[in-house]
Design an enzyme around this catalytic site. Structure first.
Site, PDB file in Angstrom:
ATOM      1  CD1 TRP A  47      10.216  39.349 -61.199  1.00  0.00           C
ATOM      2  CD2 TRP A  47       8.637  39.518 -62.768  1.00  0.00           C
ATOM      3  NE1 TRP A  47       9.667  38.106 -61.384  1.00  0.00           N
ATOM      4  CE2 TRP A  47       8.701  38.184 -62.331  1.00  0.00           C
ATOM      5  CE3 TRP A  47       7.712  39.860 -63.760  1.00  0.00           C
ATOM      6  CZ2 TRP A  47       7.877  37.179 -62.863  1.00  0.00           C
ATOM      7  CZ3 TRP A  47       6.892  38.869 -64.288  1.00  0.00           C
ATOM      8  CH2 TRP A  47       6.982  37.552 -63.834  1.00  0.00           C
ATOM      9  CE  LYS A  59       5.885  35.459 -57.639  1.00  0.00           C
ATOM     10  NZ  LYS A  59       6.099  36.727 -58.289  1.00  0.00           N
ATOM     11  CG  ASP A 108       7.118  44.453 -58.544  1.00  0.00           C
ATOM     12  OD1 ASP A 108       6.441  43.890 -57.668  1.00  0.00           O
ATOM     13  OD2 ASP A 108       7.460  43.893 -59.618  1.00  0.00           O
TER      14      ASP A 108
HETATM   15  C1  LIG Z   1       6.003  37.293 -59.712  1.00  0.00           C
HETATM   16  C2  LIG Z   1       6.411  38.699 -59.841  1.00  0.00           C
HETATM   17  C3  LIG Z   1       5.770  39.576 -60.739  1.00  0.00           C
HETATM   18  C4  LIG Z   1       4.681  39.138 -61.662  1.00  0.00           C
HETATM   19  O1  LIG Z   1       3.504  39.036 -60.993  1.00  0.00           O
HETATM   20  P1  LIG Z   1       2.112  38.709 -61.764  1.00  0.00           P
HETATM   21  O2  LIG Z   1       1.154  38.824 -60.629  1.00  0.00           O
HETATM   22  O3  LIG Z   1       2.244  37.338 -62.319  1.00  0.00           O
HETATM   23  O4  LIG Z   1       1.931  39.725 -62.814  1.00  0.00           O
HETATM   24  C5  LIG Z   1       6.188  40.887 -60.773  1.00  0.00           C
HETATM   25  N1  LIG Z   1       7.174  41.332 -59.985  1.00  0.00           N
HETATM   26  C6  LIG Z   1       7.823  40.521 -59.120  1.00  0.00           C
HETATM   27  C7  LIG Z   1       8.905  41.076 -58.272  1.00  0.00           C
HETATM   28  C8  LIG Z   1       7.457  39.187 -59.030  1.00  0.00           C
HETATM   29  O5  LIG Z   1       8.092  38.376 -58.171  1.00  0.00           O
END
Ligand SMILES: *Cc1c(COP(=O)(O)O)cnc(C)c1O
Length: 355
Positions: free
Chosen positions: A100, A191, A167
């Site tokens: 990511w 998540k 993030d």
């Molecule tokens: C799942 C995830 C993403 C991607 O998220 P989307 O909402 O599908 O764009 C980005 N960063 C992390 C750390 C993730 O676990």
């Protein structure tokens, strides 16, 4: 009976949250209409959005500290771009701790200079880089607080005077932290917060207006924040479900309550990974995630036996990501001790088949 859901995302939610969301689809709070057929400008939905924003800030300890909460669309992946659009004027520093982060770096490069300050790619991202220099003239430093695929997590935040951006898609609302250290953080809901389709963005108001470029409205944090996340039609169902989950988090002790439970759960699974001679953990011990526990079989040839055991125990979503292989137990807020115990019992049963 419901399965033990170890899915990495979209992932487990508290049963009462799913129940409440399902009821609201049929009828919202006795108003004679469904949640998904009323105007987002109705008083009912405006109250939902306001509470969802306020409660997020309250739980994170950011109430009255000059932060705005927003619920946007496009996932965390859109934030990779939006962050840079709004904050990258000359150069930004990124720590590459996994898939990511790599994607975040790629998108930021559309907007300006990106310096990869450190990377754990040399060991297939099984650790969190530490001890690198952070230039003090960066527009911001971007980290990924929890690496969902590799099962690593920051235990300490980098010390820096430059604005910190994170993030937090896979560990938002999972533990107490000093969230006021961040200028911006974001998380896709699917998540640890709610269904997919909405992304929480928390921004310090001083982070607005940081760049000289003009920013298209939909990508402009200030416009989105001032419109109360209603610049266009918001995803009403995910926002409502997130709100129910935030209420659940508050009722269950807030971030300290979540943190205590999550530490206990993580210790249970990691203790078994370390004790059981048939398994080995993937992530560096100091950097192990309390959200995604990654592990492999010492001898892959017996995978079919272990897979049968956990499938029979009604465990779902345990397969590791293709870039790590093996197994990944995602143990988000809503996953119960009982589910972890079921997995640990399966690992012990697997060991017994060889004795
Ligand atoms: C799942 C995830 C993403 C991607 O998220 P989307 O909402 O599908 O764009 C980005 N960063 C992390 C750390 C993730 O676990």
């Amino acid at each position: 009976m419901k399965k033990h859901n170890f899915s990495a995302g979209p992932a487990i939610l508290p049963q009462e949250v799913i129940q409440g969301a399902a009821e609201a689809v049929l009828e919202l709070d006795d108003i004679g209409l469904s949640l998904i057929e009323i105007s987002h400008r109705s008083n009912e939905f405006k109250a939902i959005m306001e509470e969802a924003c306020d409660l997020a800030l309250q739980i994170l300890g950011l109430e009255g500290k000059g932060y705005k909460a927003m619920y946007l669309q496009g996932g965390a992946s859109m934030q990779f771009l939006m962050t840079a659009y709004n904050m990258l004027e000359s150069k930004a520093g990124y720590v590459n701790s996994g898939t990511w982060s790599t994607k975040a770096i790629k998108e930021a490069k559309f907007l300006g200079d990106v310096i990869e300050l450190a990377s754990s790619k040399d060991k297939n991202f099984n650790y969190i880089p530490k001890g690198y220099d952070i230039p003090n003239d960066l527009d911001y430093l971007h980290i990924t607080s929890n690496n969902t695929i590799f099962g690593t997590q920051y235990k300490n935040l980098p010390e820096t005077s430059v604005p910190l951006v994170a993030d937090m898609s896979s560990d938002i609302f999972s533990r107490p932290l000093d969230y006021s250290k961040f200028d911006l953080f974001y998380a896709g809901a699917q998540k640890n917060m709610g269904p997919s389709g909405v992304t929480l963005v928390i921004i310090k108001e001083t982070a607005f207006n940081k760049v000289s470029r003009s920013i298209p409205s939909m990508l402009n944090y200030e416009i989105q924040a001032n419109a109360g996340s209603m610049f266009n039609t918001p995803p009403v169902f995910p926002v409502y479900t997130v709100l129910l989950n935030l209420r659940w988090i508050l009722k269950n002790g807030g971030l300290s309550g979540m943190g205590i439970q999550n530490e206990k759960k993580a210790a249970m699974i990691y203790d078994e990974i370390d004790r059981n001679p048939l398994f080995e953990g993937f992530a560096n011990l100091d950097d192990r995630s309390a959200m995604n526990a990654t592990f492999n079989l010492v001898d892959d040839s017996s995978a079919a036996i272990f897979d049968t055991i956990w499938n029979n125990a009604k465990i779902s979503g345990l397969k590791g990501h293709r870039s790590v292989g093996g197994y990944r137990a995602s143990i988000y807020n809503a996953l119960s001790m009982e589910s972890i115990q079921t997995l640990v019992d399966c690992m012990k049963e697997f060991e017994r088949t060889f004795n």
